[in-house]
Every structure is written in C-alpha cells, then in structure tokens.
Design a protein around this motif. Structure first.
Motif, PDB file in Angstrom:
ATOM      1  N   ILE A   1       4.665   0.864   4.160  1.00 16.04           N
ATOM      2  CA  ILE A   1       3.889   1.839   3.404  1.00 16.04           C
ATOM      3  C   ILE A   1       4.833   2.530   2.426  1.00 16.04           C
ATOM      4  CG2 ILE A   1       2.442   3.905   3.537  1.00 16.04           C
ATOM      5  CD1 ILE A   1       1.211   1.406   4.862  1.00 16.04           C
TER       6      ILE A   1
ATOM      7  N   TYR B   1       0.832  -1.204   0.000  1.00 16.66           N
ATOM      8  CA  TYR B   1       0.000   0.000   0.000  1.00 16.66           C
ATOM      9  C   TYR B   1       0.864   1.251   0.000  1.00 16.66           C
ATOM     10  CZ  TYR B   1      -3.736  -3.223   1.007  1.00 16.66           C
ATOM     11  OH  TYR B   1      -4.617  -4.266   0.918  1.00 16.66           O
TER      12      TYR B   1
ATOM     13  N   ASP C   1      -3.337   4.606   0.885  1.00 19.80           N
ATOM     14  CA  ASP C   1      -4.023   3.321   0.989  1.00 19.80           C
ATOM     15  C   ASP C   1      -4.408   2.725  -0.371  1.00 19.80           C
ATOM     16  OD1 ASP C   1      -4.597   1.393   2.917  1.00 19.80           O
ATOM     17  OD2 ASP C   1      -6.741   1.852   2.870  1.00 19.80           O
TER      18      ASP C   1
END
Length: 140
Positions: A43, A24, A28
């Motif tokens: 992330i 991600y 998101d």
C-alpha cells in the motif's frame, strides 16, 4: 563485444510495448505504473497521486542531442507517446490519462504519464513556457 544497437533497443522494450501494474494507495485508489520489473507491492502512502505516477512513470529516451536532430527525436518520441496513450486506453478504458513527451534541448528527452485525477492539477501546466524544453501532451 556487445552490440550497442541491440542493447539500446532491449532497454526500449518496456516503452515500445508497454505493460502495466496496478498498485493501491491507502485510500484504495488504483495507481497505474509502467511495469519496469521493480514496482514494489504494498500500500502506497502518498499525498499527490499525480506527482507519484508522473515521477515513477518516466522513461528517458535520449540524452542531449544536436539541434539538427530535433525533428528525428520528435518523430520517434511522438510515435512512442501515441502508442503509449493508445495502450493505456486499451488496458484501462474507464480511466483518463495524459502522456507527456518532453524534449529538452539542453538535457534529455523523456516520456512520462499519469492519470487525470479529480482535484489534482496535471503534472505540467501547458500554459507555461518551459525554457529550452518542448512539451507535447497526449490524452485519451
């Protein structure tokens, strides 16, 4: 002594029978990557999802080859690209992808893919003629 044909085929497993991992970005968004065993968790902070996926999701099929082998190189790459887009569609039926087969007469043959992201242009402009390179596009 190592058998180079077996060694070469073992390297192709990840593109012949592709598996994927999802990571991600900071917003998101699901990024889909070819599972090569080295995709880090976490992330991802990226500005261009298309560029990120297309860069990470590239696989070198062949190095420079004789012009007389072009049809064979295309036939192999075409089957692998079609299999890849079919597998992406099976695994992610709600996502749209593009797979590129790039055959450079002076460099190498590469397969790469990315999702078709809203508000981002595709990795290649298919209206542009790339010198010494044939690019074939496969979409689901």
């Amino acid at each position: 002594m190592k058998n180079s044909a077996i060694e070469n085929l073992s390297e192709f497993i990840i593109i012949i029978y592709p598996e994927f991992v999802v990571r991600y970005d900071e917003n998101d968004n699901e990024l889909v990557f070819l599972d090569n065993g080295s995709i880090e968790r976490g992330i991802y902070k990226i500005s261009d999802k298309t560029q990120c996926e297309a860069f990470v999701n590239h696989f070198h099929l062949f190095d420079k080859f004789p012009e007389s082998e072009f049809e064979k190189v295309f036939a192999i790459g075409d089957k692998i690209a079609k299999n890849l887009i079919r597998r992406l569609d099976e695994c992610y039926p709600d996502k749209k992808f593009v797979v590129y087969l790039e055959i450079s007469r002076k460099d190498s043959t590469i397969i790469r893919f990315h999702q078709l992201w809203e508000n981002e242009p595709p990795y290649f402009d298919m209206t542009f003629k790339y010198p010494d390179t044939e690019i074939f596009e496969y979409k689901n």
